[in-house]
Design a protein around this motif. Sequence first.
Motif, PDB file in Angstrom:
ATOM      1  N   TYR A 288       0.882  -1.163   0.000  1.00 47.70           N
ATOM      2  CA  TYR A 288       0.000   0.000   0.000  1.00 47.70           C
ATOM      3  C   TYR A 288       0.916   1.208   0.000  1.00 47.70           C
ATOM      4  O   TYR A 288       1.524   1.550   1.019  1.00 47.70           O
ATOM      5  CB  TYR A 288      -0.908  -0.001   1.234  1.00 47.70           C
ATOM      6  CG  TYR A 288      -1.927   1.124   1.225  1.00 47.70           C
ATOM      7  CD1 TYR A 288      -2.994   1.101   0.345  1.00 47.70           C
ATOM      8  CD2 TYR A 288      -1.812   2.197   2.102  1.00 47.70           C
ATOM      9  CE1 TYR A 288      -3.941   2.122   0.324  1.00 47.70           C
ATOM     10  CE2 TYR A 288      -2.749   3.226   2.095  1.00 47.70           C
ATOM     11  CZ  TYR A 288      -3.810   3.179   1.209  1.00 47.70           C
ATOM     12  OH  TYR A 288      -4.741   4.194   1.193  1.00 47.70           O
ATOM     13  N   ALA A 289       1.075   1.827  -1.159  1.00 45.47           N
ATOM     14  CA  ALA A 289       2.069   2.892  -1.324  1.00 45.47           C
ATOM     15  C   ALA A 289       1.426   4.250  -1.089  1.00 45.47           C
ATOM     16  O   ALA A 289       0.508   4.650  -1.802  1.00 45.47           O
ATOM     17  CB  ALA A 289       2.672   2.836  -2.720  1.00 45.47           C
ATOM     18  N   MET A 290       1.911   4.949  -0.060  1.00 44.85           N
ATOM     19  CA  MET A 290       1.505   6.335   0.148  1.00 44.85           C
ATOM     20  C   MET A 290       2.447   7.225  -0.655  1.00 44.85           C
ATOM     21  O   MET A 290       3.659   7.167  -0.480  1.00 44.85           O
ATOM     22  CB  MET A 290       1.593   6.696   1.630  1.00 44.85           C
ATOM     23  CG  MET A 290       0.675   5.905   2.530  1.00 44.85           C
ATOM     24  SD  MET A 290       0.877   6.463   4.241  1.00 44.85           S
ATOM     25  CE  MET A 290      -0.084   5.203   5.109  1.00 44.85           C
ATOM     26  N   ALA A 291       1.876   8.028  -1.537  1.00 41.43           N
ATOM     27  CA  ALA A 291       2.682   8.930  -2.353  1.00 41.43           C
ATOM     28  C   ALA A 291       3.258  10.037  -1.475  1.00 41.43           C
ATOM     29  O   ALA A 291       2.575  10.580  -0.603  1.00 41.43           O
ATOM     30  CB  ALA A 291       1.838   9.517  -3.474  1.00 41.43           C
ATOM     31  N   ALA A 292       4.518  10.362  -1.719  1.00 40.44           N
ATOM     32  CA  ALA A 292       5.183  11.403  -0.937  1.00 40.44           C
ATOM     33  C   ALA A 292       4.582  12.773  -1.239  1.00 40.44           C
ATOM     34  O   ALA A 292       3.956  12.993  -2.281  1.00 40.44           O
ATOM     35  CB  ALA A 292       6.682  11.399  -1.233  1.00 40.44           C
ATOM     36  N   ASP A 293       4.806  13.672  -0.311  1.00 40.30           N
ATOM     37  CA  ASP A 293       4.312  15.049  -0.396  1.00 40.30           C
ATOM     38  C   ASP A 293       5.180  15.828  -1.386  1.00 40.30           C
ATOM     39  O   ASP A 293       6.017  16.641  -0.993  1.00 40.30           O
ATOM     40  CB  ASP A 293       4.359  15.656   1.020  1.00 40.30           C
ATOM     41  CG  ASP A 293       3.941  17.113   1.070  1.00 40.30           C
ATOM     42  OD1 ASP A 293       3.131  17.519   0.229  1.00 40.30           O
ATOM     43  OD2 ASP A 293       4.432  17.828   1.965  1.00 40.30           O
ATOM     44  N   GLU A 294       4.989  15.546  -2.688  1.00 36.93           N
ATOM     45  CA  GLU A 294       5.798  16.145  -3.740  1.00 36.93           C
ATOM     46  C   GLU A 294       4.910  16.591  -4.895  1.00 36.93           C
ATOM     47  O   GLU A 294       3.906  15.935  -5.206  1.00 36.93           O
ATOM     48  CB  GLU A 294       6.835  15.143  -4.261  1.00 36.93           C
ATOM     49  CG  GLU A 294       7.836  14.678  -3.217  1.00 36.93           C
ATOM     50  CD  GLU A 294       8.745  13.570  -3.719  1.00 36.93           C
ATOM     51  OE1 GLU A 294       8.511  13.083  -4.856  1.00 36.93           O
ATOM     52  OE2 GLU A 294       9.671  13.182  -2.985  1.00 36.93           O
ATOM     53  N   LYS A 295       5.290  17.671  -5.537  1.00 34.86           N
ATOM     54  CA  LYS A 295       4.477  18.238  -6.612  1.00 34.86           C
ATOM     55  C   LYS A 295       4.211  17.231  -7.717  1.00 34.86           C
ATOM     56  O   LYS A 295       3.085  17.134  -8.234  1.00 34.86           O
ATOM     57  CB  LYS A 295       5.160  19.480  -7.186  1.00 34.86           C
ATOM     58  CG  LYS A 295       4.317  20.208  -8.229  1.00 34.86           C
ATOM     59  CD  LYS A 295       5.015  21.449  -8.739  1.00 34.86           C
ATOM     60  CE  LYS A 295       4.104  22.227  -9.697  1.00 34.86           C
ATOM     61  NZ  LYS A 295       3.723  21.434 -10.886  1.00 34.86           N
ATOM     62  N   GLU A 296       5.222  16.468  -8.122  1.00 33.92           N
ATOM     63  CA  GLU A 296       5.032  15.489  -9.196  1.00 33.92           C
ATOM     64  C   GLU A 296       3.938  14.483  -8.834  1.00 33.92           C
ATOM     65  O   GLU A 296       3.119  14.098  -9.685  1.00 33.92           O
ATOM     66  CB  GLU A 296       6.334  14.744  -9.486  1.00 33.92           C
ATOM     67  CG  GLU A 296       6.196  13.728 -10.614  1.00 33.92           C
ATOM     68  CD  GLU A 296       7.419  12.860 -10.817  1.00 33.92           C
ATOM     69  OE1 GLU A 296       7.465  12.110 -11.814  1.00 33.92           O
ATOM     70  OE2 GLU A 296       8.339  12.920  -9.969  1.00 33.92           O
ATOM     71  N   ASN A 297       3.925  14.054  -7.572  1.00 39.47           N
ATOM     72  CA  ASN A 297       2.901  13.100  -7.148  1.00 39.47           C
ATOM     73  C   ASN A 297       1.511  13.716  -7.206  1.00 39.47           C
ATOM     74  O   ASN A 297       0.553  13.088  -7.676  1.00 39.47           O
ATOM     75  CB  ASN A 297       3.199  12.615  -5.731  1.00 39.47           C
ATOM     76  CG  ASN A 297       4.324  11.607  -5.680  1.00 39.47           C
ATOM     77  OD1 ASN A 297       4.661  10.977  -6.676  1.00 39.47           O
ATOM     78  ND2 ASN A 297       4.935  11.453  -4.515  1.00 39.47           N
ATOM     79  N   TYR A 298       1.369  14.933  -6.694  1.00 36.96           N
ATOM     80  CA  TYR A 298       0.058  15.582  -6.730  1.00 36.96           C
ATOM     81  C   TYR A 298      -0.393  15.799  -8.168  1.00 36.96           C
ATOM     82  O   TYR A 298      -1.554  15.527  -8.521  1.00 36.96           O
ATOM     83  CB  TYR A 298       0.104  16.923  -5.987  1.00 36.96           C
ATOM     84  CG  TYR A 298       0.274  16.798  -4.495  1.00 36.96           C
ATOM     85  CD1 TYR A 298      -0.674  16.140  -3.709  1.00 36.96           C
ATOM     86  CD2 TYR A 298       1.386  17.347  -3.862  1.00 36.96           C
ATOM     87  CE1 TYR A 298      -0.513  16.026  -2.339  1.00 36.96           C
ATOM     88  CE2 TYR A 298       1.551  17.245  -2.479  1.00 36.96           C
ATOM     89  CZ  TYR A 298       0.604  16.581  -1.729  1.00 36.96           C
ATOM     90  OH  TYR A 298       0.753  16.463  -0.369  1.00 36.96           O
ATOM     91  N   ASP A 299       0.511  16.280  -9.010  1.00 38.70           N
ATOM     92  CA  ASP A 299       0.150  16.549 -10.405  1.00 38.70           C
ATOM     93  C   ASP A 299      -0.340  15.294 -11.108  1.00 38.70           C
ATOM     94  O   ASP A 299      -1.307  15.341 -11.884  1.00 38.70           O
ATOM     95  CB  ASP A 299       1.352  17.130 -11.167  1.00 38.70           C
ATOM     96  CG  ASP A 299       1.696  18.546 -10.758  1.00 38.70           C
ATOM     97  OD1 ASP A 299       0.873  19.175 -10.063  1.00 38.70           O
ATOM     98  OD2 ASP A 299       2.797  19.022 -11.113  1.00 38.70           O
ATOM     99  N   TYR A 300       0.311  14.167 -10.840  1.00 38.56           N
ATOM    100  CA  TYR A 300      -0.051  12.930 -11.539  1.00 38.56           C
ATOM    101  C   TYR A 300      -1.270  12.245 -10.924  1.00 38.56           C
ATOM    102  O   TYR A 300      -2.265  11.986 -11.614  1.00 38.56           O
ATOM    103  CB  TYR A 300       1.138  11.963 -11.546  1.00 38.56           C
ATOM    104  CG  TYR A 300       0.804  10.655 -12.230  1.00 38.56           C
ATOM    105  CD1 TYR A 300       0.828  10.555 -13.608  1.00 38.56           C
ATOM    106  CD2 TYR A 300       0.435   9.520 -11.488  1.00 38.56           C
ATOM    107  CE1 TYR A 300       0.499   9.358 -14.253  1.00 38.56           C
ATOM    108  CE2 TYR A 300       0.104   8.334 -12.118  1.00 38.56           C
ATOM    109  CZ  TYR A 300       0.130   8.262 -13.499  1.00 38.56           C
ATOM    110  OH  TYR A 300      -0.217   7.094 -14.128  1.00 38.56           O
ATOM    111  N   TYR A 301      -1.206  11.958  -9.632  1.00 36.80           N
ATOM    112  CA  TYR A 301      -2.263  11.129  -9.036  1.00 36.80           C
ATOM    113  C   TYR A 301      -3.590  11.869  -8.887  1.00 36.80           C
ATOM    114  O   TYR A 301      -4.660  11.258  -9.012  1.00 36.80           O
ATOM    115  CB  TYR A 301      -1.796  10.565  -7.693  1.00 36.80           C
ATOM    116  CG  TYR A 301      -0.751   9.495  -7.851  1.00 36.80           C
ATOM    117  CD1 TYR A 301      -1.073   8.264  -8.417  1.00 36.80           C
ATOM    118  CD2 TYR A 301       0.568   9.725  -7.466  1.00 36.80           C
ATOM    119  CE1 TYR A 301      -0.110   7.276  -8.582  1.00 36.80           C
ATOM    120  CE2 TYR A 301       1.539   8.745  -7.627  1.00 36.80           C
ATOM    121  CZ  TYR A 301       1.197   7.526  -8.193  1.00 36.80           C
ATOM    122  OH  TYR A 301       2.151   6.556  -8.372  1.00 36.80           O
TER     123      TYR A 301
END
Length: 538
Positions: free
Chosen positions: A258-271
Amino acid sequence: MSGFMLSCHTRTQQADLIVYHATIYTVDDSFRIAQAMAVRQGKILAVGSDQQILHDYSAPQKKDLQGHFVYPGFIDAHAHFYSYAMSLLSVDLTGTRSWEEVLNRVKSFADAHPQGWIVGRGWDQNDWPGKQFPDRAELDRLFPHRPVLLTRVDGHAAIANGEALQQAGIKPGETLEGGLFVIKQGRLTGVLIDNAVEKVARLIPPLDDTMKLRALQEAEQHCFAVGLTTVADCGLPKQTIDFLDSLQRAGRLRMRIYAMAADEKENYDYYLRQGPYKTDRMHVCAFKLFADGALGSRGACLLQPYRDQPGWYGFLLKDRKYFDSIAHVLINSPFQMCTHAIGDSANRVMLQIYASVLKPGNDRRWRIEHAQVVHPDDIRLFGEYAIVPSVQPTHATSDMYWAGERLGKERLRYAYAFQDLLRQNSWLPLGTDFPVEDIDPRKTFYAAVFRQDSAGYPPGGFQPENALTHQQALQGMTIWAARAQFEEKEKGSLQPGKWADFVVMEKDLMQVPAREILHNPILATYQAGQQVYAQTRD
């Protein structure tokens, strides 16, 4: 008579695997205990008595478990699987009892790996005489031209040598939000706190994919050997999630994540654009943020000063407005918000932010990771807004020797308050935070129930009023951990239709004396009905 026999035969259903002659803790709603289980295509067909299962099902593979004990595959609700795997390629500093021992291990590693950065993890100054942070002077003498970065056990502090500091361009007096470069008498000691660590860590050259795969497969085997079949990996870049997913899809990595995406702009933009991602082994449905640091490195954000450092409160790693802005974005998405909060000030800030956007009775399952020190005035917010406290029992038994020095007697009473937290929502996911703590779920169970170290200290347990029952601890490592990641319909209990992920132990975890829990042999681990670990006997 022949007609009767034929009708019996036609009722027999085909399975791939039958396990029987066992005590099976299903961990279903009634906490039912069974004897046998039938599995087909990786899923459970039925659970029941030996007579029922052996009569109703046939299978090419039958396992007589000889009276041993079966539990759902253990789920670590908060871990760092990828970081743990990568740590297997660096200097292991866990359990060091002095700075001298750290230096000796680093020298041995350097002799065996004569080129490149020297990276290690696991030291804890609270285990050393004097309990003082180290100084880089000896590292500079030993490695004047080779960069060194040694991370503290909790990942929230590190020590770098002069070469590493120089390459990072760090100079005395430099400041940054949410971090600290420790200085004494105008000189950098090399100790980096929280966000300061990344200033150096980002310079470390990346490993090649072959080395990563080898480390991940070794880490996976370590997990299977202790009964773990699913881990929540808390805070990963998209590139790492994609790499893990590619290995899983290629059949080269079997661990469920269960992967929690890190607090990073790339993650927010994609997911946020694409939405949650899910396969049988990978699930991305959460973002992981950090409100503060750790208590051991005095980075946890407190309402009142540290008892052993007057005037020092710790700090938030980002401005409150930032966390509030993320909450307002995520409330309009299908994603969980999962925030690391250790100190009572950090917990208060995040609970208030969550409460400002969540509605009472919601099922968003937003989480506070650790919830380690929560002021009595704030604990009600967990229940009122269905906020999930995600806790790690071994943190309590690792910290109990020195936590009172940081917090004082009064504040210590509402730290590591697992039973108080459990009462808020009537369920509580448990994890380890490995590699901060050991990966072994038996240690989680022991610490949760008995609140003692392996030597039985302290007598009667550390703040025993907040100990969990045997049943609660098992639920926290299985069905409640699954629920914390929206997976309770597919794992966490041994019921028809769910994955056949299970663990076989020699003795009964629910009945064995406390002193035997940590040494209760794990005989086998199954994932999707396939044996992924078997105890080897001499």
